[in-house]
Write an enzyme that holds these catalytic residues in place. Structure first.
Site, PDB file in Angstrom:
ATOM      1  N   ARG A 236     -52.033  27.129  -4.511  1.00 43.38           N
ATOM      2  CA  ARG A 236     -52.772  27.346  -3.266  1.00 43.38           C
ATOM      3  C   ARG A 236     -52.627  28.805  -2.842  1.00 43.38           C
ATOM      4  NH1 ARG A 236     -55.173  23.317  -4.158  1.00 43.38           N
ATOM      5  NH2 ARG A 236     -55.264  21.403  -2.934  1.00 43.38           N
ATOM      6  N   ASP A 260     -56.685  31.313  -9.227  1.00 38.17           N
ATOM      7  CA  ASP A 260     -57.718  30.273  -9.099  1.00 38.17           C
ATOM      8  C   ASP A 260     -57.932  29.908  -7.633  1.00 38.17           C
ATOM      9  OD1 ASP A 260     -59.534  28.297 -10.191  1.00 38.17           O
ATOM     10  OD2 ASP A 260     -58.042  26.758  -9.704  1.00 38.17           O
ATOM     11  N   GLU A 265     -60.510  30.636   1.307  1.00 34.99           N
ATOM     12  CA  GLU A 265     -61.566  30.387   0.316  1.00 34.99           C
ATOM     13  C   GLU A 265     -62.855  30.001   1.025  1.00 34.99           C
ATOM     14  OE1 GLU A 265     -60.356  27.392  -2.458  1.00 34.99           O
ATOM     15  OE2 GLU A 265     -58.562  28.504  -3.028  1.00 34.99           O
ATOM     16  N   HIS A 283     -61.558  28.465  -7.848  1.00 36.25           N
ATOM     17  CA  HIS A 283     -60.897  27.162  -7.624  1.00 36.25           C
ATOM     18  C   HIS A 283     -61.428  26.080  -8.579  1.00 36.25           C
ATOM     19  CE1 HIS A 283     -58.534  24.794  -4.389  1.00 36.25           C
ATOM     20  NE2 HIS A 283     -58.463  24.178  -5.571  1.00 36.25           N
ATOM     21  N   SER A 286     -59.282  21.373 -11.014  1.00 38.03           N
ATOM     22  CA  SER A 286     -59.548  19.980 -11.409  1.00 38.03           C
ATOM     23  C   SER A 286     -61.000  19.768 -11.812  1.00 38.03           C
ATOM     24  CB  SER A 286     -59.185  19.045 -10.251  1.00 38.03           C
ATOM     25  OG  SER A 286     -60.017  19.317  -9.133  1.00 38.03           O
TER      26      SER A 286
HETATM   27  P1  NAP Z   1     -45.772  18.038  -7.588  1.00 38.49           P
HETATM   28  O1  NAP Z   1     -45.662  17.156  -8.782  1.00 38.49           O
HETATM   29  O2  NAP Z   1     -45.385  17.508  -6.255  1.00 38.49           O
HETATM   30  O3  NAP Z   1     -44.915  19.362  -7.903  1.00 38.49           O
HETATM   31  C1  NAP Z   1     -44.611  20.314  -6.939  1.00 38.49           C
HETATM   32  C2  NAP Z   1     -43.328  21.027  -7.370  1.00 38.49           C
HETATM   33  O4  NAP Z   1     -43.066  22.062  -6.424  1.00 38.49           O
HETATM   34  C3  NAP Z   1     -42.119  20.114  -7.404  1.00 38.49           C
HETATM   35  O5  NAP Z   1     -41.435  20.310  -8.613  1.00 38.49           O
HETATM   36  C4  NAP Z   1     -41.270  20.559  -6.213  1.00 38.49           C
HETATM   37  O6  NAP Z   1     -39.892  20.424  -6.528  1.00 38.49           O
HETATM   38  C5  NAP Z   1     -41.683  22.026  -6.077  1.00 38.49           C
HETATM   39  N1  NAP Z   1     -41.528  22.508  -4.715  1.00 38.49           N
HETATM   40  C6  NAP Z   1     -41.921  21.928  -3.556  1.00 38.49           C
HETATM   41  N2  NAP Z   1     -41.569  22.676  -2.499  1.00 38.49           N
HETATM   42  C7  NAP Z   1     -40.919  23.752  -2.999  1.00 38.49           C
HETATM   43  C8  NAP Z   1     -40.286  24.869  -2.408  1.00 38.49           C
HETATM   44  N3  NAP Z   1     -40.239  25.021  -1.082  1.00 38.49           N
HETATM   45  N4  NAP Z   1     -39.728  25.789  -3.226  1.00 38.49           N
HETATM   46  C9  NAP Z   1     -39.749  25.637  -4.575  1.00 38.49           C
HETATM   47  N5  NAP Z   1     -40.329  24.576  -5.196  1.00 38.49           N
HETATM   48  C10 NAP Z   1     -40.903  23.658  -4.413  1.00 38.49           C
HETATM   49  O7  NAP Z   1     -47.241  18.585  -7.405  1.00 38.49           O
HETATM   50  P2  NAP Z   1     -48.356  18.816  -8.528  1.00 38.49           P
HETATM   51  O8  NAP Z   1     -49.143  17.581  -8.717  1.00 38.49           O
HETATM   52  O9  NAP Z   1     -47.719  19.476  -9.697  1.00 38.49           O
HETATM   53  O10 NAP Z   1     -49.314  19.857  -7.738  1.00 38.49           O
HETATM   54  C11 NAP Z   1     -48.798  21.099  -7.316  1.00 38.49           C
HETATM   55  C12 NAP Z   1     -49.790  21.816  -6.433  1.00 38.49           C
HETATM   56  O11 NAP Z   1     -50.867  22.283  -7.233  1.00 38.49           O
HETATM   57  C13 NAP Z   1     -50.467  20.936  -5.375  1.00 38.49           C
HETATM   58  O12 NAP Z   1     -49.706  20.888  -4.206  1.00 38.49           O
HETATM   59  C14 NAP Z   1     -51.808  21.605  -5.159  1.00 38.49           C
HETATM   60  O13 NAP Z   1     -51.763  22.410  -4.030  1.00 38.49           O
HETATM   61  C15 NAP Z   1     -51.989  22.463  -6.393  1.00 38.49           C
HETATM   62  N6  NAP Z   1     -53.193  22.067  -7.156  1.00 38.49           N
HETATM   63  C16 NAP Z   1     -54.185  22.985  -7.350  1.00 38.49           C
HETATM   64  C17 NAP Z   1     -55.314  22.621  -8.049  1.00 38.49           C
HETATM   65  C18 NAP Z   1     -56.429  23.602  -8.287  1.00 38.49           C
HETATM   66  O14 NAP Z   1     -57.580  23.182  -8.282  1.00 38.49           O
HETATM   67  N7  NAP Z   1     -56.156  24.864  -8.527  1.00 38.49           N
HETATM   68  C19 NAP Z   1     -55.455  21.328  -8.558  1.00 38.49           C
HETATM   69  C20 NAP Z   1     -54.405  20.431  -8.370  1.00 38.49           C
HETATM   70  C21 NAP Z   1     -53.284  20.819  -7.652  1.00 38.49           C
HETATM   71  P3  NAP Z   1     -38.783  20.207  -5.351  1.00 38.49           P
HETATM   72  O15 NAP Z   1     -39.328  19.141  -4.453  1.00 38.49           O
HETATM   73  O16 NAP Z   1     -37.537  19.844  -6.081  1.00 38.49           O
HETATM   74  O17 NAP Z   1     -38.666  21.523  -4.660  1.00 38.49           O
END
Ligand code: NAP
Length: 317
Positions: A236, A260, A265, A283, A286
């Site tokens: 993000r 991305d 945005e 962006h 997905s």
């Molecule tokens: P996820 O499985 O929940 O993974 C998020 C990771 O971030 C976890 O390992 C978490 O570990 C870590 N995290 C959370 N807060 C943190 C902090 N303060 N400091 C350091 N690490 C932290 O989520 P995901 O499914 O992989 O998705 C991740 C993100 O990608 C989404 O939130 C979304 O915004 C983004 N995304 C973007 C697109 C796009 O179109 N570009 C598409 C899909 C998703 P801990 O809880 O142990 O810290």
């Protein structure tokens, strides 16, 4: 049948599924609704299927009719929704994890490759014509043997790490909690960002946008990286302070960026447009047909599950 406002147009297969599951209000022109329009249109509805373009902040949520019991977000991220405000009003919020991880990891890898191998400059030269091959023409950074830092080694981060490892990259990561060995898959854990950034020849940002992660890349933290590092962001825009990154790119502290996602945005900071080494996408994380259908179907199933059982496995508040 429950009445559900669907704020954005979905792919036809998903709209057909929605019609079979509940009584939907579709957005046939895919108009970007204002917050007041969402409030008006949700009168008499039981739930709303939102997308990341809908800002469901505290004020908007407070003005929703009391009949709204669920906001099902068509995304895994939910930074567009005030979770506490929804909870206070007794509204469940759900997301669509897992089904988009593969597609988003592909774009995460594209950002790494595009930024390291100077794809923006290469595409421009190929289009302009007149380029001449030479031994030092558009020399980029090879990934083999390079250290990849993953900020947020969750579902998407782990997939990016696995692909990057197969390309010969050496993986480091930071999460608030250390992963089990099988999830680490040989990656080295860092318990703070300074330690991670200092070993990141390339960074892949994969953590959610939260109050804690807002502007994690900033004037101070950009100095933690080795000179000539590459920063990529598939998560993000709010995680990056644009002015700090643009300044670091301009003075070559940071070699290239692969982005991305952006603050505000689709109006990204114009500074990025002037930087040749910025590899930028609109962006696309997905954006494949199978993934978008799977996301919409899950967002629909989340609503169905919630009204049938009173709960939902993908509830996030
Ligand atoms: P996820 O499985 O929940 O993974 C998020 C990771 O971030 C976890 O390992 C978490 O570990 C870590 N995290 C959370 N807060 C943190 C902090 N303060 N400091 C350091 N690490 C932290 O989520 P995901 O499914 O992989 O998705 C991740 C993100 O990608 C989404 O939130 C979304 O915004 C983004 N995304 C973007 C697109 C796009 O179109 N570009 C598409 C899909 C998703 P801990 O809880 O142990 O810290």
């Amino acid at each position: 049948m429950k009445k559900i406002l669907i704020t954005r147009k979905l792919i036809k297969d998903s709209e057909d599924k929605a019609s079979k599951t509940f009584n939907p209000i579709f957005n046939t022109n895919d108009e970007l609704y204002s917050q007041s329009k969402v409030i008006d249109m949700s009168q008499g509805c039981d739930g709303i299927l939102t997308s990341l373009t809908d800002k469901m902040d505290k004020e908007t949520i407070s003005k929703l009719p009391d009949t709204i019991k669920i906001i099902s977000n068509f995304a895994v991220g939910f930074g567009n929704i005030d979770l506490n405000a929804a909870k206070e009003k007794g509204i469940a919020v759900t997301n669509t994890p897992d089904v988009l991880s593969d597609a988003t990891a592909e774009i995460g890898i594209l950002l790494i490759l595009g930024a390291c191998r100077r794809a923006s400059e290469g595409i421009q030269s190929a289009k302009d014509g007149g380029w001449k091959w030479s031994a030092d023409y558009l020399i980029g950074k090879q990934l083999t043997g390079t250290r990849l830092g993953v900020l947020g080694m969750g579902r998407i981060g782990q997939k990016i790490a696995r692909i990057a490892k197969s390309l010969g990259m050496v993986i480091h990561y930071h999460n608030r909690s250390k992963l089990s060995e099988d999830k680490e898959n040989g990656a080295t854990y860092h318990d703070n960002i300074k330690s991670l950034f200092s070993v990141s020849d390339v960074l892949s940002i994969c953590c959610p946008a939260t109050k804690e992660t807002e502007n994690m890349i900033n004037k101070e933290t950009v100095e933690y990286f080795p000179k000539g590092a590459v920063i990529t962001n598939v998560a993000r825009g709010d995680i990056v302070d644009d002015e700090a990154l643009i300044d670091a790119l301009n003075r070559r502290k940071i070699y290239a960026a692969g982005l991305d996602v952006y603050k505000n945005e689709p109006n990204l900071n114009p500074g990025y447009l002037k930087i040749k080494s910025a590899f930028i996408l609109p962006h696309l994380g997905s954006a494949t047909k199978d993934t978008r259908i799977a996301m919409a179907n899950l967002a629909i199933d989340n609503i169905d599950e919630f009204f049938n059982t009173g709960n939902c496995v993908n509830k996030v508040n």
